[in-house]
Design a protein around this motif. Sequence first.
Motif, PDB file in Angstrom:
ATOM      1  N   ILE A 255      12.850 -16.550  53.418  1.00  0.00           N
ATOM      2  CA  ILE A 255      14.279 -16.724  53.722  1.00  0.00           C
ATOM      3  C   ILE A 255      14.411 -17.758  54.839  1.00  0.00           C
ATOM      4  N   LEU A 256      15.540 -18.450  54.799  1.00  0.00           N
ATOM      5  CA  LEU A 256      15.799 -19.524  55.755  1.00  0.00           C
ATOM      6  C   LEU A 256      16.888 -19.101  56.737  1.00  0.00           C
ATOM      7  N   ASN A 257      16.798 -19.611  57.939  1.00  0.00           N
ATOM      8  CA  ASN A 257      17.837 -19.343  58.935  1.00  0.00           C
ATOM      9  C   ASN A 257      19.086 -20.179  58.642  1.00  0.00           C
ATOM     10  N   ASP A 258      20.218 -19.682  59.076  1.00  0.00           N
ATOM     11  CA  ASP A 258      21.468 -20.455  59.095  1.00  0.00           C
ATOM     12  C   ASP A 258      22.290 -19.924  60.253  1.00  0.00           C
ATOM     13  N   ASP A 259      23.417 -20.574  60.534  1.00  0.00           N
ATOM     14  CA  ASP A 259      24.214 -20.200  61.719  1.00  0.00           C
ATOM     15  C   ASP A 259      25.261 -19.124  61.424  1.00  0.00           C
TER      16      ASP A 259
ATOM     17  N   THR B   9      25.167 -16.381  58.523  1.00  0.00           N
ATOM     18  CA  THR B   9      24.859 -15.068  57.935  1.00  0.00           C
ATOM     19  C   THR B   9      24.629 -14.054  59.056  1.00  0.00           C
ATOM     20  N   PRO B  10      25.327 -12.919  59.016  1.00  0.00           N
ATOM     21  CA  PRO B  10      25.146 -11.912  60.076  1.00  0.00           C
ATOM     22  C   PRO B  10      23.719 -11.344  60.068  1.00  0.00           C
ATOM     23  N   MET B  11      23.205 -11.085  61.259  1.00  0.00           N
ATOM     24  CA  MET B  11      21.860 -10.510  61.377  1.00  0.00           C
ATOM     25  C   MET B  11      21.721  -9.210  60.589  1.00  0.00           C
TER      26      MET B  11
ATOM     27  N   VAL C 150      21.099  -9.763  56.882  1.00  0.00           N
ATOM     28  CA  VAL C 150      19.716 -10.171  56.579  1.00  0.00           C
ATOM     29  C   VAL C 150      18.779  -8.952  56.615  1.00  0.00           C
TER      30      VAL C 150
ATOM     31  N   MET D 205      13.680 -10.668  60.357  1.00  0.00           N
ATOM     32  CA  MET D 205      14.968 -11.351  60.587  1.00  0.00           C
ATOM     33  C   MET D 205      14.934 -12.136  61.912  1.00  0.00           C
TER      34      MET D 205
ATOM     35  N   VAL E  18      12.812 -15.241  61.630  1.00  0.00           N
ATOM     36  CA  VAL E  18      13.529 -16.322  60.933  1.00  0.00           C
ATOM     37  C   VAL E  18      14.598 -16.927  61.849  1.00  0.00           C
ATOM     38  N   HIS E  19      15.319 -16.063  62.555  1.00  0.00           N
ATOM     39  CA  HIS E  19      16.363 -16.521  63.481  1.00  0.00           C
ATOM     40  C   HIS E  19      15.782 -17.496  64.513  1.00  0.00           C
TER      41      HIS E  19
ATOM     42  N   LEU F   6      23.156 -17.536  53.178  1.00  0.00           N
ATOM     43  CA  LEU F   6      21.717 -17.225  53.228  1.00  0.00           C
ATOM     44  C   LEU F   6      20.970 -17.869  52.060  1.00  0.00           C
TER      45      LEU F   6
HETATM   46  N1  TYC Z   1      21.037 -17.085  62.675  1.00  0.00           N
HETATM   47  C1  TYC Z   1      21.875 -16.006  62.168  1.00  0.00           C
HETATM   48  C2  TYC Z   1      22.864 -15.587  63.241  1.00  0.00           C
HETATM   49  O1  TYC Z   1      22.704 -15.931  64.385  1.00  0.00           O
HETATM   50  C3  TYC Z   1      21.034 -14.793  61.737  1.00  0.00           C
HETATM   51  C4  TYC Z   1      20.122 -15.089  60.589  1.00  0.00           C
HETATM   52  C5  TYC Z   1      18.797 -14.655  60.618  1.00  0.00           C
HETATM   53  C6  TYC Z   1      20.579 -15.758  59.467  1.00  0.00           C
HETATM   54  C7  TYC Z   1      17.945 -14.895  59.564  1.00  0.00           C
HETATM   55  C8  TYC Z   1      19.736 -16.008  58.382  1.00  0.00           C
HETATM   56  O2  TYC Z   1      17.590 -15.770  57.364  1.00  0.00           O
HETATM   57  C9  TYC Z   1      18.423 -15.569  58.432  1.00  0.00           C
HETATM   58  N2  TYC Z   1      23.873 -14.813  62.850  1.00  0.00           N
END
Ligand code: TYC
Length: 102
Positions: free
Chosen positions: A28-32, A34-36, A39, A58, A61-62, A95
Amino acid sequence: GGTGGPSTSVITKVKPKTKRPNLYRVLILNDDYTPMEFVVHVLEKFFNKDAEAATKIMLHVHHHGIGECGVFTYEIAETKVTQVMDFARKHQHPLQCVMEKK
Ligand code: TYC
């Protein structure tokens, strides 16, 4: 062996056929956005992680941008990726989930 003609001998080797399947990492990839908690839920629901293991992945990845959810044969990995992508889309989260050959 063979049809007609001079008789030839064909030696057939019997090979122990225990071929290992190709394995694929599901990531899985991080993004700004998607709620923790979402995930963590995905990791529990589709990758059978307990709350502690899911939270650890999680957070990895974060902080690092990418992380491993599990290792599977091709068909299982493909199914996991599709399930996660469909679930994320249904909940309107960006996500991303991918697979790569080990
Ligand atoms: N970075 C996201 C946030 O701060 C949390 C997150 C973690 C999103 C892991 C995607 O694969 C992920 N809400």
